[in-house]
Design an enzyme around this catalytic site. Structure first.
Site, mmCIF file in Angstrom:
data_model
loop_
_atom_site.group_PDB
_atom_site.id
_atom_site.type_symbol
_atom_site.label_atom_id
_atom_site.label_comp_id
_atom_site.label_asym_id
_atom_site.label_seq_id
_atom_site.Cartn_x
_atom_site.Cartn_y
_atom_site.Cartn_z
ATOM 1 N NE ARG A 1 14.619 4.338 5.910
ATOM 2 C CZ ARG A 1 13.344 4.511 5.740
ATOM 3 N NH1 ARG A 1 12.889 5.707 5.475
ATOM 4 N NH2 ARG A 1 12.499 3.511 5.821
ATOM 5 C CE LYS B 1 6.868 -9.708 -7.293
ATOM 6 N NZ LYS B 1 6.350 -11.043 -7.197
ATOM 7 C CG HIS C 1 12.835 -14.195 -8.559
ATOM 8 N ND1 HIS C 1 11.810 -13.402 -8.120
ATOM 9 C CD2 HIS C 1 12.539 -15.447 -8.153
ATOM 10 C CE1 HIS C 1 10.937 -14.140 -7.479
ATOM 11 N NE2 HIS C 1 11.346 -15.382 -7.482
ATOM 12 C CE LYS D 1 12.091 -19.753 -9.782
ATOM 13 N NZ LYS D 1 12.747 -20.267 -8.586
ATOM 14 C CD GLU E 1 3.999 -18.293 -3.518
ATOM 15 O OE1 GLU E 1 4.793 -17.878 -2.681
ATOM 16 O OE2 GLU E 1 3.233 -17.575 -4.167
ATOM 17 C CG ASP F 1 2.827 -10.847 -5.537
ATOM 18 O OD1 ASP F 1 3.723 -9.986 -5.519
ATOM 19 O OD2 ASP F 1 2.918 -11.946 -4.954
ATOM 20 C CG HIS G 1 6.815 -14.201 -11.159
ATOM 21 N ND1 HIS G 1 7.981 -13.521 -11.383
ATOM 22 C CD2 HIS G 1 6.509 -13.992 -9.864
ATOM 23 C CE1 HIS G 1 8.364 -12.937 -10.258
ATOM 24 N NE2 HIS G 1 7.482 -13.202 -9.326
ATOM 25 C CE LYS H 1 1.294 -15.154 -1.823
ATOM 26 N NZ LYS H 1 2.704 -15.428 -1.986
#
Ligand code: NAD
Length: 483
Positions: free
Chosen positions: A51, A148, A178, A182, A216, A235, A240, A331
């Site tokens: 936009r 996603k 994604h 891989k 992570e 998430d 995944h 995380k």
């Protein structure tokens, strides 16, 4: 080994959300790399759209800056980049208004592959699909790509599917995960179905358990508002980790076609037993000495959302009965590391005196940081001094084995080229996404109904104590995060 680059047909790719973070960090750099290696033909065009008011020249400059920031420099980059930027155009469209659509329609050619990549929030998916349809742009061989998260529960995923399917056929819809792009994930299929060594052992008789870890080291990192509404289960696990589980557990498809592969993945999801609350450990990272914790990062002092989850999952079918799959993601853990570890049963008997317990082989499929495959084996310790045994890894790093091009190919660029080729194998089908939500929904509902609180864990560790217990009580151990 030199990888073969097969050019795709000329295409018009409309990138909605072209000024956003994902477009700048992944999609545009990925397309540039495909152009650099000669896969993207010179007749291909990328039409950025968002936009934000800007002309094509400004969009080229924005893209140039992004590519210079997010791709490694190379001797010819300046020249190739200038050629790539000539392929770019820009059309301003606020997708919730009528303006801009005709300009977009006029910019598209009738005789090339046409793809619409929706790198925008999911609340815009159905609107955009509807407008494309109403403008006559959703031609039978056009493709639509969606990012996603695909819903936040079964009913929202169904609504998204209905919105998309009202305008496009299922074979035109590419739902991105994604992780499926891989190299190692596809290699898992090659390893299983192009070799005769592993498949006879790939079952409960020989496999003790499977561990799937996506760890992570970073925290929430600026996405607090979204993440706090979502958590690790929505998430990461629903998409995944379930996808990795499916590829590990599925039966060999009869052929390597998108629907044959996806049929087998759906069967795995449908075979997943409901997970008992006692088979799940949820965690939330607390503040470390000098920094903030999860609740500070998301700006919600009473948040109950998990930044870590570990769970024991049973695939209730003939092949896997009695072999648990342990999933874990979080995380602010000790390291950034993703892998699938297939842990084989211990040898039933030892002929070697005084060597203690002989441990089973472990096949590790590493997704990041360094994609590759490792097989842990037991060998004789070299040298004199009697027969002693030690464990060593047979290690294959794809970057070393297959060369520089593989090292640099990101999941996104592979997936975008698959869209242009019309290959849906590495994209989630609508029923697959819905089946995964149907499995996850009751778990989340139970947390909401019982007010379940995640356990606190220290940053830089492997998660809360409860996750360790999940394994210990079964007489097993998690693999060490961080090598
Ligand atoms: P972003 O907020 O950085 O960018 C959003 C883009 O959408 C911008 O270009 C904006 O101009 C455009 N946009 C928003 N409203 C619009 C409207 N009404 N009309 C036209 N354009 C509009 O978001 P992002 O991080 O790039 O994420 C895009 C999508 O990709 C989201 O669905 C996100 O969940 C998903 N995703 C992002 C990442 C990531 O690393 N950023 C990773 C996985 C998935």
């Amino acid at each position: 080994m030199v990888s073969r680059v097969i050019p795709v047909d000329p295409f018009d790719l409309v990138l909605f959300g072209a000024t956003g973070d994902l477009a700048k960090r992944k999609i545009l750099p990925g397309l540039f790399h495909r152009f650099e290696v000669g896969q993207m033909p010179s007749e291909a065009r990328i039409i950025g759209s968002a936009r934000t008011e800007m002309d094509a020249e400004t969009f080229r400059q924005v893209t140039k800056d992004a590519i210079e920031q997010f791709t490694p420099d190379s001797p010819n980059r300046a020249k190739t980049l200038a050629q790539f930027l000539e392929r770019l155009d820009y059309v301003t469209v606020d997708v919730s208004s009528d303006q801009g659509w005709q300009t977009l329609a006029d910019a598209l050619r009738p005789d090339v592959v046409r793809a619409f990549y929706l790198s925008v929030g999911p609340s815009l998916f159905a609107d955009i699909a509807g407008r494309l349809h109403d403008c006559g742009l959703a031609t039978p061989d056009s493709r639509i790509v969606v990012e996603k998260p695909f819903g936040r529960d079964l009913s929202s995923a169904r609504a998204l599917n209905e919105g998309l399917r009202a305008c496009f056929e299922e074979h035109q819809i590419y739902r991105i995960d994604h992780y499926l792009g891989k190299e190692t994930v596809q290699n898992l299929m090659a390893l299983r179905f192009a070799n005769s060594l592993f498949e006879p052992l790939w079952n409960a008789t020989h496999v003790d358990h499977v561990q799937i870890t996506v760890a992570e080291s970073i925290g929430i990192d600026g996405r607090g508002a979204y993440y706090d509404q979502s958590g690790a289960m929505r998430d990461m696990v629903q998409n995944h980790l379930v996808q990795l589980l499916c590829l590990t557990a599925m039966e060999p498809p009869s052929k390597f076609t998108p629907n044959a592969v996806r049929d087998e993945k759906v069967k795995v999801i449908e075979a997943l037993d409901p997970v008992e609350p006692g088979d799940i450990a949820r965690g939330q990272y607390r503040a470390d000495a000098g920094g903030d914790g999860y609740r500070d990062h998301v700006g919600n002092p009473s948040s109950n959302t998990e930044s870590f989850i570990a769970m024991k999952v049973s695939v209730a079918n003939w092949r896997w009965s009695g072999t648990p799959f342990y999933l874990r993601t979080g995380k602010r853990l000790r390291a950034r590391e993703s892998e699938i570890a297939v842990v084989f049963r211990d040898p039933p008997h030892t002929i070697f005196p005084n060597v203690g317990r002989l441990r089973g082989n472990v096949l590790v499929i590493r997704l990041q940081p360094d994609e590759g495959i490792t097989l842990r084996t037991t060998i004789k310790d070299p040298g004199p001094g009697g027969l002693r045994l030690s464990e060593v890894s047979l290690d294959m790093s794809f970057a070393d084995a297959l060369g520089a091009d593989v090292r640099q190919q990101d999941a996104y660029e592979r997936l975008v080229m698959d869209v242009i080729r019309g290959d849906q194998t590495l994209f989630m089908r609508g029923d697959e996404v819905e089946a995964a939500w149907a499995w996850v929904d009751p778990i989340i509902r139970n947390w909401e109904e019982t007010g379940d609180q995640p356990a606190a864990y220290d940053p830089g560790t492997s998660g809360p104590e409860e996750a360790l217990m999940l394994m210990h009580r079964d007489g097993r151990r998690w693999r060490h995060i961080g090598g």
